[in-house]
Design a protein around this motif. Structure first.
Motif, mmCIF file in Angstrom:
data_model
loop_
_atom_site.group_PDB
_atom_site.id
_atom_site.type_symbol
_atom_site.label_atom_id
_atom_site.label_comp_id
_atom_site.label_asym_id
_atom_site.label_seq_id
_atom_site.Cartn_x
_atom_site.Cartn_y
_atom_site.Cartn_z
ATOM 1 N N ALA A 84 0.902 -1.337 -0.137
ATOM 2 C CA ALA A 84 0.029 -0.054 0.107
ATOM 3 C C ALA A 84 0.755 1.292 -0.201
ATOM 4 C CB ALA A 84 -0.885 -0.031 1.257
ATOM 5 N N LYS A 85 0.642 2.551 -0.500
ATOM 6 C CA LYS A 85 1.168 3.552 -0.629
ATOM 7 C C LYS A 85 1.633 4.152 0.628
ATOM 8 C CE LYS A 85 2.481 6.662 -3.924
ATOM 9 N NZ LYS A 85 3.313 6.549 -5.048
ATOM 10 N N ASP A 86 0.712 4.018 1.765
ATOM 11 C CA ASP A 86 0.891 4.433 3.016
ATOM 12 C C ASP A 86 1.813 3.844 3.775
ATOM 13 O OD1 ASP A 86 -0.620 2.301 3.798
ATOM 14 O OD2 ASP A 86 -1.967 3.716 4.698
ATOM 15 N N TYR A 136 -2.992 -1.946 -4.931
ATOM 16 C CA TYR A 136 -3.374 -1.214 -4.101
ATOM 17 C C TYR A 136 -3.553 0.302 -4.680
ATOM 18 C CZ TYR A 136 -3.127 -3.592 0.375
ATOM 19 O OH TYR A 136 -3.249 -4.350 1.324
ATOM 20 N N ASN A 137 -4.934 0.713 -4.654
ATOM 21 C CA ASN A 137 -5.239 2.262 -5.135
ATOM 22 C C ASN A 137 -4.455 3.051 -4.252
ATOM 23 O OD1 ASN A 137 -6.493 4.902 -4.949
ATOM 24 N ND2 ASN A 137 -8.302 3.675 -5.819
ATOM 25 N N SER A 161 -11.786 -2.962 0.752
ATOM 26 C CA SER A 161 -10.964 -1.864 1.763
ATOM 27 C C SER A 161 -11.288 -2.479 3.122
ATOM 28 C CB SER A 161 -11.580 -0.442 1.214
ATOM 29 O OG SER A 161 -13.092 -0.339 1.628
ATOM 30 N N THR A 202 -6.958 5.652 -1.959
ATOM 31 C CA THR A 202 -7.958 5.293 -1.185
ATOM 32 C C THR A 202 -7.423 4.091 -0.424
ATOM 33 O OG1 THR A 202 -9.210 3.840 -2.651
ATOM 34 C CG2 THR A 202 -9.708 6.417 -2.369
ATOM 35 N N HIS A 203 -6.413 3.281 -0.898
ATOM 36 C CA HIS A 203 -5.785 2.185 -0.147
ATOM 37 C C HIS A 203 -6.678 1.016 -0.395
ATOM 38 C CE1 HIS A 203 -2.690 4.752 0.890
ATOM 39 N NE2 HIS A 203 -3.500 5.385 1.802
ATOM 40 N N GLN A 204 -7.502 1.318 -1.463
ATOM 41 C CA GLN A 204 -8.369 0.042 -1.835
ATOM 42 C C GLN A 204 -7.791 -1.027 -2.720
ATOM 43 O OE1 GLN A 204 -11.569 1.161 -4.496
ATOM 44 N NE2 GLN A 204 -12.924 -0.292 -3.935
ATOM 45 N N LEU A 205 -7.847 -2.299 -2.265
ATOM 46 C CA LEU A 205 -7.123 -3.369 -2.802
ATOM 47 C C LEU A 205 -7.881 -4.078 -4.062
ATOM 48 C CD1 LEU A 205 -4.733 -5.395 -2.853
ATOM 49 C CD2 LEU A 205 -5.825 -6.767 -1.205
#
Length: 1163
Positions: free
Chosen positions: A62-64, A101-102, A120, A105-108
């Motif tokens: 995930a990006k975060d 991963y988005n 999510s 929004t971190h939607q997978l």
């Protein structure tokens, strides 16, 4: 571009996918049924993660950086935390092919062979969507709005975040070109989202979000298994069946190989925000490479050309910071720039560009020539008409058409080559060899010229602007400077990696090394300052420095070398250095040093640069003096020191040159009086006095007046001391000065008196004037301060000041509205003209303001004034005429006063008979011009009203008729109209009681007399009472010629005896009665009176015959029957005889007006 292997490891199974933690510290690999976690810094395996039961095909972070996900052939997806703990697991119906991963929004998104799911953390369940074909790859756009799915059937499906299909891209290859990897570009510079697509049809394609293809398909010649972008989207990595990872531009141009492997490459990724690349292979090999992008660039003076994005050339103007980009669309291998030429070497050709114009600021390039040939060379140089290729030991000269014209073979490897200028087609090249040899080659000559040979290999070269000196940096990091002509080593400096001569100054060079910039001027010590990078050029005060991948122009003040020249008094050389670029402070220091060294030309230029007009004026004055023949350098230097503030040094030089007076002037001008006194010593008293005076001037200017006064007094400058004291109102100081001054010092005493007067201290001013005997100023003082008593007293003692006193006094009285006193004062001062003018103005004002009684009085005063002036024979006739005129006006205004009050005021103060007489008197007097302010309407109106009231109806009717023909005020009109009507009912006659009687001829005169106020029979003028305006029983008589006034008085006073008048009444008494009888036989009074006899003499003619009496008549008169108007000369006295002695008549002794028992108006 070079790829350096950093570390390598080998897993037991094929590495299908990998993912970097967003901060780049960890690497997650999918190998077999495990996840392997590596430390990216050294390749240490941190931890294997077990959770799947079958082969793991995909992994995504995930990006975060908080979690990552893995998908396996066991149909499950596991969510892991950054602490490497599994927290969630969900499944699909088929094996998981890819996860993503988005980024927002971190939607997978998890994709299997038959469907894809969206999960999510906020959702309780995974939303799944069926797919028509096997999904092999997926990727989210930068903004997280859309998800691209790559199908085995060759179709691309673009879905929104809810899984709904928005765009479907059906590619020409169809199922024959199954998609194996797709990725959206992360570049934020692009206006549109760009999707890179690699398929097993061995093609690389690009699409927009709308589904439109960008450009054409790029052939790969291998089956791609993985595709990924660099963090900023500038490059693309591709790996697959060719067993290597290739680097492409974002447009799909192949740049080179990153690393060759022993098996298929299934995955390759770039470490976030870096140039590190990791490669995973089918045989389990994990390789971690560092990509090193070499700098490809060229520099000529202020133009710098460099490679950007591997396929573009950017030309930067280092002065203006302008940039221009030239897109080559192929890998740029070499760049060369010279004047208006730019050469770019591509893999299969060389492009020659030129500027559109000769403008030094022009940045527009156009294609000039294209040499379509593949060249292998180490260095590339471009000239005006040729390109020079360096290949190890060989130099080749080619024309722009690609024809080889010349070739030079060197003894050793060529380490450095540079164009040093020259005519087009005949340029010179400076060449440095590894064996230490330095050559000069002209492109139109086959022979190389050996400049010098040194023992160590050459790393960098540069030649000075005049071609006299050569700077060399060798492999030992030493900078050596040679004289080209003598081959002599002039000096050498350590710690150098590059060197450059200043193109504008022969003796200045700079070199860099060890994190420092070194500037050396001539043979002076090196000046150092911190600087990262390599020096590649030195122009004026700008040093061009290449640091990492960027070129910058650094402004370097040339202060240090300038001061080195100044220390040796080399002013001209220091000026040349300063011209390259120093601060204003440095320019000023140069100017001052040159001025002190009497190098006026250099000083003048430097002061002009800093715009110091003061020193320029000094230099010009010194140059003018030198032209006139002055040669005393001490005097010149003294002037310089005084301008610089070095006053004591200047004074010593002035004294040494025999100009002590200039030193004294300098100290006094600077208010350094103590230094001036020390310099003067016990010299001339005049000089000391002058010094004190100047010190006092200074104290005055700096607002220290007390000190200035004391200094002026001690210096004998009493005038200035008095001026300051007076301006500040210090009366006590002025008194002390005035009393100490001798009476012979007239000027300062007069100044004291002036300030006493100004400061309202007239007593001290008078004392001062008396001290110097200035009586005239004393008189003016008394007058100015209005101390009239003192002025009059002084005027009595000194009559010559009479005019100086009484004239201002009269003016003062007039200004204070005391006009009558002013008139008297003017008269007393002998200013008859002013006296008359004051009275005339008073009279005019009284008339305008309807104060007719005052006007009468002022006219009487005017007449008396004219009578006084008439004593002058020259003005007698004119003034007597004015006298009679003003007397007449006085009588008119006195009478009109009653008329005006009657018509204007509600109550009358006069009897009807008086108003009747006055109105008749005025009408008889106004036969010609009517004086200002007197109204005929008012007069006639009064006459009409009173005539009607007293029974003079005929006269009243006449008055009303006259009023009908005049313009009357509105307030009178109704009364006049009514009176005109009612008077018609009255008899047309006048009451006989009102008819006036002439006492000379006993004639009854009409109420309206055409002749005026004289008898219609004897023409004798009537004498009116000043109070009731009745005709008085007086007759004027004149003295016979030869009889003086004194004799007439004496004769009248004799009173010769006359017959006693007998009583006409006789009393007769009898026994029975007592009777009183009037005796008619007795003579009347006039029978024996000589004057009465004179009255009837020659009466009734057209001309008036006055009554003239002789001495006998005078003797017969009684003193009580005669009234005398004793006019002052030049008028004769007037004599009047009362014909009714028993009726009393009063005459005013001042104005000679006569009346009954009432007071006369003129008194």
């Amino acid at each position: 571009m070079r790829a350096v292997l950093t570390w390598r490891d080998k897993a037991e199974q094929c590495v299908y996918d990998l993912a970097f933690k967003p901060d780049g510290t960890q690497l997650i690999l999918a190998a077999g049924n495990r996840l392997l976690v590596y430390d990216t810094s050294d390749g240490t395996l941190l931890q294997p993660l077990k959770g799947h039961k079958d082969t793991v095909y995909c992994v995504a972070y995930a990006k975060d950086g908080k979690r990552f996900a893995s998908g396996s052939a066991d149909k499950s997806v596991i969510i892991w935390t950054s602490k490497l703990e599994g927290i969630l697991k969900y499944t699909h119906n088929d094996s998981i092919q890819c996860v993503s991963y988005n980024p927002v929004t971190h939607q997978l998104a998890s994709c299997s062979s038959s469907d894809f799911g969206l999960w999510s953390p906020e959702q309780k369940s995974v939303s799944k969507h069926k797919s028509s074909s096997k999904i092999t790859c997926c990727s989210w756009t930068n903004d997280g709005q859309y998800l691209a799915l790559g199908m085995f059937s060759g179709v691309i499906s673009i879905r929104n975040r809810n899984g709904e299909e928005k765009v479907k891209i059906e590619r020409p290859g169809g199922s024959l070109s199954p998609l194996w990897s797709i990725c959206w570009s992360p570049s934020r510079e692009e206006h549109n989202d760009i999707l890179a697509v690699a398929d097993w049809g061995q093609k690389l394609s690009f699409y927009q979000l709308s589904g439109k293809q960008i450009g054409k398909d790029r052939s790969l010649n291998f089956d791609p298994c993985c595709l990924s972008y660099f963090t900023k989207g500038e490059y693309i990595l591709l790996g697959g069946s060719d067993k290597q990872v290739s680097l492409f531009t974002k447009d799909g141009v192949r740049l080179g190989t990153v690393g060759e492997q022993n098996s298929w490459v299934w995955t390759c990724k770039v470490k976030p925000d870096s140039n590190y690349v990791v490669v995973g292979c089918q045989d389990g090999t994990i390789s971690f490479y560092q990509l090193i992008f070499s700098t490809v660039h060229g520099l000529y003076k202020d133009r710098y050309a460099y490679r950007d994005s591997m396929t573009d050339v950017i030309v930067q103007h280092l002065i203006t910071e302008q940039k221009v980009r030239i897109k080559c669309k192929e890998l740029v291998k070499k760049i060369a720039i010279y004047k208006n030429r730019l050469a770019v070497q591509l893999p299969e050709k060389i492009l020659i560009h030129e500027l559109y114009s000769d403008d030094s600021l022009d940045m527009r390039y156009r294609m000039k020539e294209k040499i379509v040939r593949k060249f292998e060379c180490n260095l590339l140089v471009v000239c005006a008409d040729h390109i020079i290729l360096c290949q190890e030991k060989r130099l080749q000269c080619l024309s722009f058409s690609g024809v080889k014209e010349r070739e030079w073979q060197m003894e050793s490897l060529i380490r450095y080559i540079k164009v040093i200028g020259g005519p087009p087609g005949r340029e010179g090249l400076l060449v440095g060899l590894k064996n230490g040899q330095i050559l000069k080659i002209f492109v139109d000559s086959l022979f190389a010229i050996v400049l010098l040979k040194q023992a160590t290999a050459v790393r960098c070269l540069d030649m000075s602007a005049s071609r006299n000196k050569l700077a060399v940096v060798d492999e030992n990091d030493t900078c050596l400077v040679y004289d080209i002509h003598t081959k002599e080593l002039l000096f050498q400096e350590p710690n150098a990696n590059s060197v450059a001569w200043n193109t504008q100054c022969e003796d200045m060079l700079c070199f860099s090394g060890g994190g420092y910039l070194n500037i050396k001027a001539s043979t002076f010590p090196v000046h150092q300052q911190k600087l990262q990078g390599f020096v590649v050029g030195y122009n004026g005060s700008r040093i061009f420095c290449l640091h990492a991948f960027s070129m910058s122009a650094v402004e370097v003040p040339q202060s240090a070398p300038m001061y080195q020249y100044l220390d040796r008094k080399m002013f001209r050389e220091a000026y040349q250095i300063a011209c390259l670029g120093v601060t204003d402070t440095d320019w000023r220091e140069l100017a001052m040093e040159a001025l002190e060294g009497l190098e006026f030309e250099t000083a003048k230029k430097a002061f002009t640069r800093v715009q110091d007009l003061r020193y320029l004026e000094l230099i010009n004055s010194i140059e003018e003096r030198k032209k006139r023949g002055e040669t005393n350098n001490d005097l010149f230097l003294a002037d310089v020191f005084s301008y610089q503030g070095k006053f004591h040094e200047a004074a010593r030089l002035y004294k040494r040159s025999g100009h002590e007076n200039l030193a004294l002037d300098m100290y006094t001008d600077l208010r350094m009086f103590e230094y001036a006194k020390d310099f003067l010593g016990s010299g001339d008293p005049k000089e000391t006095k002058m010094l004190i005076t100047k010190q006092a001037d200074w104290a005055r200017n700096i607002n220290e007046p007390k000190a200035a006064v004391e200094m002026y007094i001690s210096a004998g400058e009493h005038g200035k001391a008095i001026e300051i004291s007076g301006d500040h109102g210090w009366v006590d100081t002025l008194i002390d000065i005035a009393r100490k001054l001798d009476k012979a010092e007239r000027e300062p005493l007069l100044m004291c008196a002036h300030y006493f007067k100004k400061l309202d201290n007239p007593g001290y001013a008078a004392e001062t004037y008396l001290k110097i005997g200035d009586l005239k100023s004393l008189v003016h003082l008394h007058v100015d301060t209005q101390r009239w008593d003192e002025a009059f007293a002084l005027g009595e003692k000194h009559p010559e000041f009479k005019d100086d006193i009484y004239v201002p006094y009269a003016q003062w009285l007039a200004e204070n509205d005391r006009f009558e006193e002013a008139q008297k004062a003017f008269h007393k001062a002998g200013r008859q003209g002013e006296a008359v003018r004051v009275l005339e103005q008073l009279t005019h004002n009284a008339v305008v303001e309807s104060r007719f009684n005052d006007a009468a009085y002022y006219y009487w005063m005017l007449s008396m004034q004219c009578l006084d002036i008439a004593q002058d024979p020259a003005q007698k006739d004119v003034m007597l005429g004015k006298f009679h005129h003003f007397q007449h006006l006085a009588e008119l205004y006195h009478g009109y006063h009653a008329i005006q009050r009657y018509t204007e005021e509600p109550f009358s103060f006069h009897l009807p008979e008086t108003l009747f007489n006055i109105s008749r008197f005025l009408l008889h007097s106004l036969t010609k011009d009517t004086p200002l302010g007197i109204s005929k309407v008012n007069t006639l109106f009064t006459l009409a009203k009173q005539s009607k009231a007293l029974g003079a109806y005929k006269l009243a009717r006449h008055a009303y008729d006259k009023l009908q023909g005049l313009q009357t005020p509105a307030r009178f009109q109704k009364s006049i109209e009514l009176g005109s009507l009612t008077i018609r009912s009255k008899p047309f006659q006048d009451s006989e009681e009102l008819v006036p009687l002439c006492y000379r001829c006993s004639t009854n005169n009409p109420l309206l007399n055409n002749l005026g106020n004289v008898c219609i029979n004897c023409r004798q003028p009537f004498v009116f009472s000043a109070s009731s305006y009745e005709v008085l029983h007086l007759v004027e008589f004149y003295l016979e010629e030869g009889i003086t006034d004194e004799e007439a008085i004496s004769l009248i006073d004799l009173e010769a005896p006359r017959h006693k008048r007998e009583n006409k009444w006789q009393e007769i008494a009898s026994n029975t009665s007592q009777t009183l009888r009037l005796d008619e036989t007795l003579d009347s009074m006039g029978d024996d009176d000589p004057f009465t006899a004179k009255l009837s003499f020659e009466q009734g003619g057209l001309e008036f015959v006055p009554v003239v009496v002789n001495r006998s008549v005078l003797r017969s008169m009684s003193r009580r029957d005669v009234l005398i108007k004793r006019w002052p000369p030049p008028l004769r006295w007037q004599y009047f005889r009362s014909l009714l002695p028993d009726a009393s008549i009063t005459m005013c002794p001042s104005c000679f007006q006569v009346s009954g028992p009432h007071q006369a108006w003129g008194c």
